[in-house]
Motif scaffolding. Structure first.
Motif, PDB file in Angstrom:
ATOM      1  N   HIS A   1       8.250  36.786  -9.547  1.00 53.15           N
ATOM      2  CA  HIS A   1       7.539  36.052  -8.498  1.00 53.15           C
ATOM      3  C   HIS A   1       8.214  36.181  -7.120  1.00 53.15           C
ATOM      4  O   HIS A   1       7.545  36.367  -6.099  1.00 53.15           O
TER       5      HIS A   1
ATOM      6  N   HIS B   1       7.140  37.596  -3.339  1.00 54.15           N
ATOM      7  CA  HIS B   1       7.285  37.017  -1.993  1.00 54.15           C
ATOM      8  C   HIS B   1       7.947  38.017  -1.044  1.00 54.15           C
ATOM      9  O   HIS B   1       7.596  38.094   0.133  1.00 54.15           O
TER      10      HIS B   1
ATOM     11  N   SER C   1      11.077  28.876  -0.973  1.00 55.02           N
ATOM     12  CA  SER C   1       9.860  28.389  -1.622  1.00 55.02           C
ATOM     13  C   SER C   1      10.124  27.003  -2.198  1.00 55.02           C
ATOM     14  O   SER C   1      11.156  26.392  -1.933  1.00 55.02           O
TER      15      SER C   1
ATOM     16  N   ASP D   1       1.882  30.917  -2.588  1.00 59.67           N
ATOM     17  CA  ASP D   1       1.676  31.713  -3.794  1.00 59.67           C
ATOM     18  C   ASP D   1       0.299  32.391  -3.804  1.00 59.67           C
ATOM     19  O   ASP D   1      -0.722  31.755  -3.571  1.00 59.67           O
TER      20      ASP D   1
END
Ligand code: KG4
Ligand code: ZN
Length: 371
Positions: A132, A136, A157, A326
């Protein structure tokens, strides 16, 4: 809601990733997202990106994992259909599937991973599990195709705060991370303390604009470690700051009057530490680019402070807000990079709640370190 299509990015590619459409899926937390990206001989284009935010969590003041998994289960199919429709693509057009494999909520991740695996099996196309946070990191490439390492990346985040030396795509040196709360988590918790609801980040940013800059001066946690050459030079800590806010809120005789000043004082403290550590990392490596990524990078005051601190010739690169929070487009961008390197995930791919960041290079293997 759909996010805007971006310009093309190019990178070196192997033959079987040329000329194909990729479906990307992101379900690591409380956004159900699907995107279709095109890759033509290494040129990457974003054809569609659908993001469905799960509003149910607002009622509870934070993400409820079980509710997140259930919502992904019911909405992922329609979200994928919409992404395909907006891209003018059919399932049979797809040449690969990218899916977030972690880190995140394990039940939420599982929904995306199972869906991605089933689809890859049914279509007979390659599958790639994506980290993930690497997603980003790749998000800005969708709008800034010229972005190329080396550079420093600050990924901020709700779950992570990472300062990375991006030596090359896929080759990273971890300069620092948070020792407790992530930056976004601190925004969210302080948002709750100030009665602003969830998520706190956007609400604090809006309120801070009205706040007096000097009425509350909160500590700048771990800013002093920049001066030493120790292992915590680029580390962060935000839990003490959150406690300082709690005391200030309790001490306030009139929270309605003080709320904006408190928000401003908190935001200034967080941004001061983030910006200074990132800027020193850029300067000590002699780089000319700082990339800001993750949900907190939506914060305009963060970008402005980084731009003020880093002058010409250094530049600050940030994706637009839709690509910073996201979304599946960023997962597709990172997935295409990994596929182009010949990487594939097996059908035994499993979600990893604490999946380690890929491509981290040990200090001992590097020369000319920033420390
Ligand atoms: O990257 P992201 O969408 O999800 C995670 O991977 O965690 O980040 C969400 C975080 C939340 O903590 C939210 O409060 C924060 O990003 N955030 C902001 C802003 N917009 C979102 N924080 C500060 N200022 C903002 N404008
Ligand atoms: Zn995220």
């Amino acid at each position: 809601m759909a996010c805007a299509a971006g310009r093309a990015r190019t990178f070196e590619t192997d033959e079987d990733s040329a000329l194909m459409k990729l479906l990307a899926i992101e379900t690591s937390c409380d956004e159900t997202s699907a995107a279709v990206l095109g890759s033509d001989a290494g040129r990457v284009t974003l054809a569609s990106c659908v993001i469905l935010s799960q509003d149910i969590h607002r009622v509870f003041g934070g993400v409820v994992p079980e509710l997140a998994s259930r919502a992904h289960l019911t909405t992922l199919g329609p979200v994928v259909d919409q992404a395909l429709g907006e891209a003018g693509a059919r399932l049979d057009d797809l040449g690969a599937i990218a899916v977030t494999a972690g880190p995140g909520l394990v039940g939420a991740l599982l929904v995306g991973v199972m869906y991605g695996k089933s689809l890859a099996l049914r279509l007979g196309v390659p599958l790639i599990g994506v980290h993930h946070l690497e997603g980003h990191l790749f998000a800005p490439t969708l709008e800034h195709p010229d972005l190329a390492p080396p550079f420093i990346a600050l990924l901020v985040s709700g779950g992570h705060t990472l300062l990375l030396d991006v030596l090359a795509w896929g080759q990273y040196r971890l300069l620092g991370a948070t020792r407790d709360d992530a930056a976004g988590e601190a925004f969210d918790k302080v948002g709750t303390l100030l009665g602003l609801g969830y998520p706190g980040g956007p609400a604090i940013e809006r309120l801070a604009v009205e706040g007096a800059p000097d009425r509350y001066r909160f500590p700048r946690p771990m800013l002093n470690t920049l001066a030493d050459e120790g292992p915590n030079r680029f580390s962060f800590s935000f839990s003490g700051l959150k406690t300082a806010l709690l005391h200030a809120v309790r001490a306030s005789p009139d929270l309605a009057r003080d709320r904006a000043d408190l928000a401003r004082g908190f935001q200034d403290a967080v941004l001061a530490v983030l910006v200074e550590k990132a800027a020193v990392a850029v300067e000590s490596r002699g780089y000319s680019t700082l990339v800001l990524g993750g949900g907190v990078a939506c914060n305009e005051a963060l970008r402005a402070a980084a731009e003020r601190r880093l002058h010409d010739p250094a530049r600050v690169v940030v994706a637009s807000p839709r690509l910073n929070t996201d979304n599946a487009a960023m997962i597709g961008a990172a997935g295409l990079f990994r596929l182009a390197r010949g990487e594939r995930s097996g059908l035994d791919l499993e979600p990893g709640a604490d999946l380690p960041f890929p491509g981290l290079v040990a200090d001992s293997l590097l020369q000319g370190s920033a420390r």
